[in-house]
Design an enzyme around this catalytic site. Structure first.
Site, PDB file in Angstrom:
ATOM      1  NE  ARG A  65       1.277  56.832 -31.730  1.00 14.43           N
ATOM      2  CZ  ARG A  65       1.029  56.886 -30.442  1.00 14.43           C
ATOM      3  NH1 ARG A  65      -0.072  57.430 -30.008  1.00 14.43           N
ATOM      4  NH2 ARG A  65       1.912  56.406 -29.583  1.00 14.43           N
ATOM      5  CB  SER A 114      -5.355  54.104 -25.759  1.00 16.69           C
ATOM      6  OG  SER A 114      -5.119  53.325 -26.909  1.00 16.69           O
ATOM      7  CE  LYS A 136       2.329  48.412 -20.589  1.00 16.95           C
ATOM      8  NZ  LYS A 136       2.073  48.606 -22.025  1.00 16.95           N
ATOM      9  CG  HIS A 163      -4.456  50.855 -32.421  1.00 13.94           C
ATOM     10  ND1 HIS A 163      -5.099  51.287 -31.279  1.00 13.94           N
ATOM     11  CD2 HIS A 163      -3.144  50.764 -32.087  1.00 13.94           C
ATOM     12  CE1 HIS A 163      -4.213  51.454 -30.309  1.00 13.94           C
ATOM     13  NE2 HIS A 163      -3.015  51.156 -30.764  1.00 13.94           N
TER      14      HIS A 163
HETATM   15  N1  COA Z   1      -2.597  54.943 -33.599  1.00 11.72           N
HETATM   16  C1  COA Z   1      -3.060  55.385 -32.422  1.00 11.72           C
HETATM   17  N2  COA Z   1      -2.476  55.117 -31.238  1.00 11.72           N
HETATM   18  C2  COA Z   1      -1.365  54.377 -31.267  1.00 11.72           C
HETATM   19  C3  COA Z   1      -0.817  53.894 -32.458  1.00 11.72           C
HETATM   20  C4  COA Z   1      -1.487  54.199 -33.665  1.00 11.72           C
HETATM   21  N3  COA Z   1      -1.028  53.801 -34.849  1.00 11.72           N
HETATM   22  N4  COA Z   1       0.307  53.214 -32.148  1.00 11.72           N
HETATM   23  C5  COA Z   1       0.442  53.291 -30.821  1.00 11.72           C
HETATM   24  N5  COA Z   1      -0.564  53.993 -30.283  1.00 11.72           N
HETATM   25  C6  COA Z   1      -0.716  54.361 -28.862  1.00 11.72           C
HETATM   26  C7  COA Z   1      -1.816  53.652 -28.172  1.00 11.72           C
HETATM   27  O1  COA Z   1      -3.035  54.332 -28.336  1.00 11.72           O
HETATM   28  C8  COA Z   1      -1.344  53.659 -26.739  1.00 11.72           C
HETATM   29  O2  COA Z   1      -1.594  54.910 -26.155  1.00 11.72           O
HETATM   30  P1  COA Z   1      -1.551  55.196 -24.557  1.00 11.72           P
HETATM   31  O3  COA Z   1      -0.110  55.078 -24.142  1.00 11.72           O
HETATM   32  O4  COA Z   1      -2.089  56.550 -24.458  1.00 11.72           O
HETATM   33  O5  COA Z   1      -2.417  54.152 -23.906  1.00 11.72           O
HETATM   34  C9  COA Z   1       0.147  53.481 -26.859  1.00 11.72           C
HETATM   35  O6  COA Z   1       0.471  54.008 -28.142  1.00 11.72           O
HETATM   36  C10 COA Z   1       0.521  52.027 -26.728  1.00 11.72           C
HETATM   37  O7  COA Z   1       0.231  51.376 -27.920  1.00 11.72           O
HETATM   38  P2  COA Z   1      -0.267  49.940 -28.238  1.00 11.72           P
HETATM   39  O8  COA Z   1       0.100  49.769 -29.675  1.00 11.72           O
HETATM   40  O9  COA Z   1      -1.703  49.706 -27.901  1.00 11.72           O
HETATM   41  O10 COA Z   1       0.484  48.920 -27.308  1.00 11.72           O
HETATM   42  P3  COA Z   1       1.848  48.835 -26.540  1.00 11.72           P
HETATM   43  O11 COA Z   1       2.881  49.792 -27.019  1.00 11.72           O
HETATM   44  O12 COA Z   1       1.465  48.861 -25.120  1.00 11.72           O
HETATM   45  O13 COA Z   1       2.283  47.363 -27.006  1.00 11.72           O
HETATM   46  C11 COA Z   1       3.486  45.312 -26.881  1.00 11.72           C
HETATM   47  C12 COA Z   1       3.470  46.805 -26.595  1.00 11.72           C
HETATM   48  C13 COA Z   1       2.265  44.620 -26.310  1.00 11.72           C
HETATM   49  C14 COA Z   1       3.502  45.069 -28.390  1.00 11.72           C
HETATM   50  C15 COA Z   1       4.788  44.769 -26.279  1.00 11.72           C
HETATM   51  O14 COA Z   1       4.895  45.199 -24.942  1.00 11.72           O
HETATM   52  C16 COA Z   1       4.801  43.243 -26.300  1.00 11.72           C
HETATM   53  O15 COA Z   1       5.011  42.636 -27.328  1.00 11.72           O
HETATM   54  N6  COA Z   1       4.564  42.626 -25.115  1.00 11.72           N
HETATM   55  C17 COA Z   1       4.510  41.185 -24.939  1.00 11.72           C
HETATM   56  C18 COA Z   1       5.798  40.684 -24.256  1.00 11.72           C
HETATM   57  C19 COA Z   1       6.936  40.786 -25.224  1.00 11.72           C
HETATM   58  O16 COA Z   1       7.007  40.049 -26.181  1.00 11.72           O
HETATM   59  N7  COA Z   1       7.840  41.754 -24.971  1.00 11.72           N
HETATM   60  C20 COA Z   1       8.904  42.110 -25.880  1.00 11.72           C
HETATM   61  C21 COA Z   1      10.181  41.411 -25.671  1.00 11.72           C
HETATM   62  S1  COA Z   1      10.775  41.360 -24.009  1.00 11.72           S
END
Ligand code: COA
Length: 157
Positions: free
Chosen positions: A90, A128, A41, A17
């Site tokens: 990724r 993560s 979650k 990240h």
């Molecule tokens: N390097 C390392 N790990 C990464 C990465 C990177 N560049 N990019 C993603 N990851 C991994 C994370 O480590 C994490 O791993 P895990 O599944 O083992 O825990 C996973 O990918 C999730 O990544 P992260 O980027 O932390 O968050 P997310 O995908 O859960 O995020 C939101 C999603 C929060 C951005 C999205 O759900 C959101 O915007 N929610 C708010 C409500 C909303 O607006 N929804 C959209 C419209 S309905």
């Protein structure tokens, strides 16, 4: 001033990240790291710990701030005058989810656009949940996460 929001669960933040953040800082003047406080979650770390770990890891970056939010990311971005959302890619497996997320965000507010950075080759395997699994099995994760995450993990032992 070009402002972007970098949203995610950051459960916890990893060097993957952070690599995306550093590269995005070359494009945007200010970045707000937005920790999603999604109550439905099951998170490993509560939202305050996730925010704290990121604040410590980015304390030397004056153009980065950290916040949490439990609503729609695009609404937050609009309120804070951000024009773009940053995400990292990724592998091909990330693409489908990111495409869906970008389409949903575009449906909600087409004025906020998404920008993607490709993860560096040596960071593509970092996630993560894998970090936690490695730590629990005594693998040295010091090159994969900032020290604030290791400190927090030690407290939980
Ligand atoms: N390097 C390392 N790990 C990464 C990465 C990177 N560049 N990019 C993603 N990851 C991994 C994370 O480590 C994490 O791993 P895990 O599944 O083992 O825990 C996973 O990918 C999730 O990544 P992260 O980027 O932390 O968050 P997310 O995908 O859960 O995020 C939101 C999603 C929060 C951005 C999205 O759900 C959101 O915007 N929610 C708010 C409500 C909303 O607006 N929804 C959209 C419209 S309905």
């Amino acid at each position: 001033m070009k402002v972007a929001v970098y949203p995610g669960s950051f459960d916890p933040i990893t060097n993957g990240h952070l690599d995306i953040l550093y590269r995005a800082l070359k494009v945007f003047d200010k970045i707000i790291i937005l920790v999603a406080d999604n109550k439905s979650k099951n998170h490993r770390f509560d939202v305050n710990s996730r925010v704290e770990m990121i604040k410590k890891a980015t304390s030397t970056l004056s153009n980065v701030s950290v916040d949490s939010y439990d609503g729609l990311t695009v609404d937050y971005a609009k309120k804070h005058n951000a024009t773009h959302l940053i995400r990292g890619l990724r592998a091909v497996s990330d693409y489908e989810y990111e495409f869906q997320l970008a389409s949903a965000n575009n449906f909600i507010d087409s004025n906020i656009d998404m920008v993607f950075f490709m993860a560096k080759e040596d960071k593509t395997f970092i996630s993560s949940s894998m970090i936690i699994e490695m730590y629990q099995n005594n693998v040295d994760i010091s090159t994969l996460v900032p020290s604030s995450v290791i400190e927090q993990l030690k407290k939980m032992k």
